[in-house]
Write a protein that holds these residues in place. Structure first.
Motif, PDB file in Angstrom:
ATOM      1  N   ALA A 134       0.828  -1.211   0.000  1.00  0.00           N
ATOM      2  CA  ALA A 134       0.000   0.000   0.000  1.00  0.00           C
ATOM      3  C   ALA A 134       0.864   1.262   0.000  1.00  0.00           C
ATOM      4  CB  ALA A 134      -0.947  -0.004   1.200  1.00  0.00           C
ATOM      5  N   VAL A 135       1.914   1.267   0.802  1.00  0.00           N
ATOM      6  CA  VAL A 135       2.822   2.416   0.864  1.00  0.00           C
ATOM      7  C   VAL A 135       3.518   2.612  -0.475  1.00  0.00           C
ATOM      8  CG1 VAL A 135       5.008   3.216   1.852  1.00  0.00           C
ATOM      9  CG2 VAL A 135       3.181   2.434   3.359  1.00  0.00           C
ATOM     10  N   ASP A 136       4.036   1.538  -1.043  1.00  0.00           N
ATOM     11  CA  ASP A 136       4.748   1.646  -2.315  1.00  0.00           C
ATOM     12  C   ASP A 136       3.833   2.142  -3.429  1.00  0.00           C
ATOM     13  OD1 ASP A 136       7.115   0.839  -1.155  1.00  0.00           O
ATOM     14  OD2 ASP A 136       6.973  -1.233  -1.867  1.00  0.00           O
ATOM     15  N   ALA A 137       2.610   1.639  -3.466  1.00  0.00           N
ATOM     16  CA  ALA A 137       1.666   2.056  -4.509  1.00  0.00           C
ATOM     17  C   ALA A 137       1.333   3.539  -4.389  1.00  0.00           C
ATOM     18  CB  ALA A 137       0.397   1.215  -4.437  1.00  0.00           C
ATOM     19  N   GLN A 196      -2.678  21.008  -4.745  1.00  0.00           N
ATOM     20  CA  GLN A 196      -4.079  21.037  -4.317  1.00  0.00           C
ATOM     21  C   GLN A 196      -4.330  20.210  -3.054  1.00  0.00           C
ATOM     22  OE1 GLN A 196      -6.179  19.656  -7.761  1.00  0.00           O
ATOM     23  NE2 GLN A 196      -5.972  21.599  -8.843  1.00  0.00           N
ATOM     24  N   GLY A 197      -3.294  19.666  -2.480  1.00  0.00           N
ATOM     25  CA  GLY A 197      -3.464  18.967  -1.215  1.00  0.00           C
ATOM     26  C   GLY A 197      -2.885  17.575  -1.150  1.00  0.00           C
ATOM     27  N   ALA A 198      -2.542  16.990  -2.283  1.00  0.00           N
ATOM     28  CA  ALA A 198      -2.002  15.629  -2.261  1.00  0.00           C
ATOM     29  C   ALA A 198      -0.667  15.577  -1.518  1.00  0.00           C
ATOM     30  CB  ALA A 198      -1.843  15.090  -3.682  1.00  0.00           C
ATOM     31  N   ALA A 199       0.172  16.589  -1.714  1.00  0.00           N
ATOM     32  CA  ALA A 199       1.469  16.601  -1.037  1.00  0.00           C
ATOM     33  C   ALA A 199       1.298  16.782   0.467  1.00  0.00           C
ATOM     34  CB  ALA A 199       2.363  17.692  -1.615  1.00  0.00           C
ATOM     35  N   ALA A 200       0.384  17.654   0.853  1.00  0.00           N
ATOM     36  CA  ALA A 200       0.128  17.871   2.287  1.00  0.00           C
ATOM     37  C   ALA A 200      -0.422  16.605   2.933  1.00  0.00           C
ATOM     38  CB  ALA A 200      -0.829  19.040   2.479  1.00  0.00           C
ATOM     39  N   ARG A 223      -4.470   3.309   3.038  1.00  0.00           N
ATOM     40  CA  ARG A 223      -5.545   3.124   2.037  1.00  0.00           C
ATOM     41  C   ARG A 223      -6.514   4.293   2.037  1.00  0.00           C
ATOM     42  NH1 ARG A 223      -6.407  -3.365   2.948  1.00  0.00           N
ATOM     43  NH2 ARG A 223      -4.588  -3.991   1.742  1.00  0.00           N
ATOM     44  N   ALA A 224      -6.825   4.821   3.205  1.00  0.00           N
ATOM     45  CA  ALA A 224      -7.719   5.977   3.282  1.00  0.00           C
ATOM     46  C   ALA A 224      -7.069   7.202   2.633  1.00  0.00           C
ATOM     47  CB  ALA A 224      -8.084   6.267   4.730  1.00  0.00           C
ATOM     48  N   ALA A 225      -5.785   7.403   2.880  1.00  0.00           N
ATOM     49  CA  ALA A 225      -5.071   8.515   2.255  1.00  0.00           C
ATOM     50  C   ALA A 225      -5.014   8.359   0.747  1.00  0.00           C
ATOM     51  CB  ALA A 225      -3.666   8.632   2.846  1.00  0.00           C
ATOM     52  N   ALA A 226      -4.851   7.137   0.286  1.00  0.00           N
ATOM     53  CA  ALA A 226      -4.799   6.881  -1.161  1.00  0.00           C
ATOM     54  C   ALA A 226      -6.117   7.274  -1.827  1.00  0.00           C
ATOM     55  CB  ALA A 226      -4.477   5.416  -1.417  1.00  0.00           C
ATOM     56  N   GLU A 227      -7.206   7.080  -1.137  1.00  0.00           N
ATOM     57  CA  GLU A 227      -8.509   7.461  -1.692  1.00  0.00           C
ATOM     58  C   GLU A 227      -8.654   8.977  -1.811  1.00  0.00           C
ATOM     59  OE1 GLU A 227     -11.636   5.647   0.556  1.00  0.00           O
ATOM     60  OE2 GLU A 227     -10.941   3.626   0.098  1.00  0.00           O
ATOM     61  N   ARG A 228      -7.981   9.694  -0.916  1.00  0.00           N
ATOM     62  CA  ARG A 228      -8.082  11.162  -0.910  1.00  0.00           C
ATOM     63  C   ARG A 228      -7.078  11.827  -1.846  1.00  0.00           C
ATOM     64  NH1 ARG A 228      -8.661   9.875   4.633  1.00  0.00           N
ATOM     65  NH2 ARG A 228      -6.492  10.406   5.036  1.00  0.00           N
ATOM     66  N   CYS A 229      -6.019  11.150  -2.188  1.00  0.00           N
ATOM     67  CA  CYS A 229      -4.959  11.772  -3.022  1.00  0.00           C
ATOM     68  C   CYS A 229      -5.240  11.656  -4.496  1.00  0.00           C
ATOM     69  CB  CYS A 229      -3.607  11.139  -2.717  1.00  0.00           C
ATOM     70  SG  CYS A 229      -2.936  11.655  -1.134  1.00  0.00           S
TER      71      CYS A 229
END
Length: 115
Positions: free
Chosen positions: A10-13, A28-32, A109-115
């Motif tokens: 998950a981290v690598d993806a 737009q927020g992905a980096a933050a 996984r939750a962060a991946a959905e938001r990025c």
């Protein structure tokens, strides 16, 4: 033996995806979001490795380093969990390695959905 593959995958993806995002998307927020997650994973790893000590905060290395920072922090947590799982059960441990692993995977996984 604790299978940390779900966290590492998950981290690598997510890190790979962040590395390919355009600057506008990072801005737009992905980096933050990635930096916040990297800081959380780094703090979790430090608390496992040095219980009772205050974790150091991962510095902000800029939006273009967000994917790399996430990868490093995630891999640090993977190694900390592997090491902790190989130790005898510690009655002072706040969270079992398997529970910590599950929570970390959920966060990534939750962060991946938001990025």
């Amino acid at each position: 033996m604790l299978d940390v593959t779900p966290l590492q995958t998950a981290v690598d993806a997510l890190a790979d995806r962040l590395r390919t995002l355009p600057q506008s998307r990072l801005d737009q927020g992905a980096a933050a979001e990635a930096l916040a997650l990297a800081r959380q994973l780094a703090a979790r790893a430090q608390l496992i490795e040095r219980p009772g000590e205050t974790p150091y905060e991962l510095p902000d290395a800029g939006m273009f380093a967000a994917g790399d920072q996430l990868a490093v922090a995630g891999h640090d947590l993977v190694e900390a969990l592997r090491t902790a799982a190989g130790r005898p059960v510690d009655s002072d441990a706040k969270v079992a390695p398997a529970d910590e692993l599950a929570e970390a995977v959920r966060c990534v996984r939750a962060a991946a959905e938001r990025c």
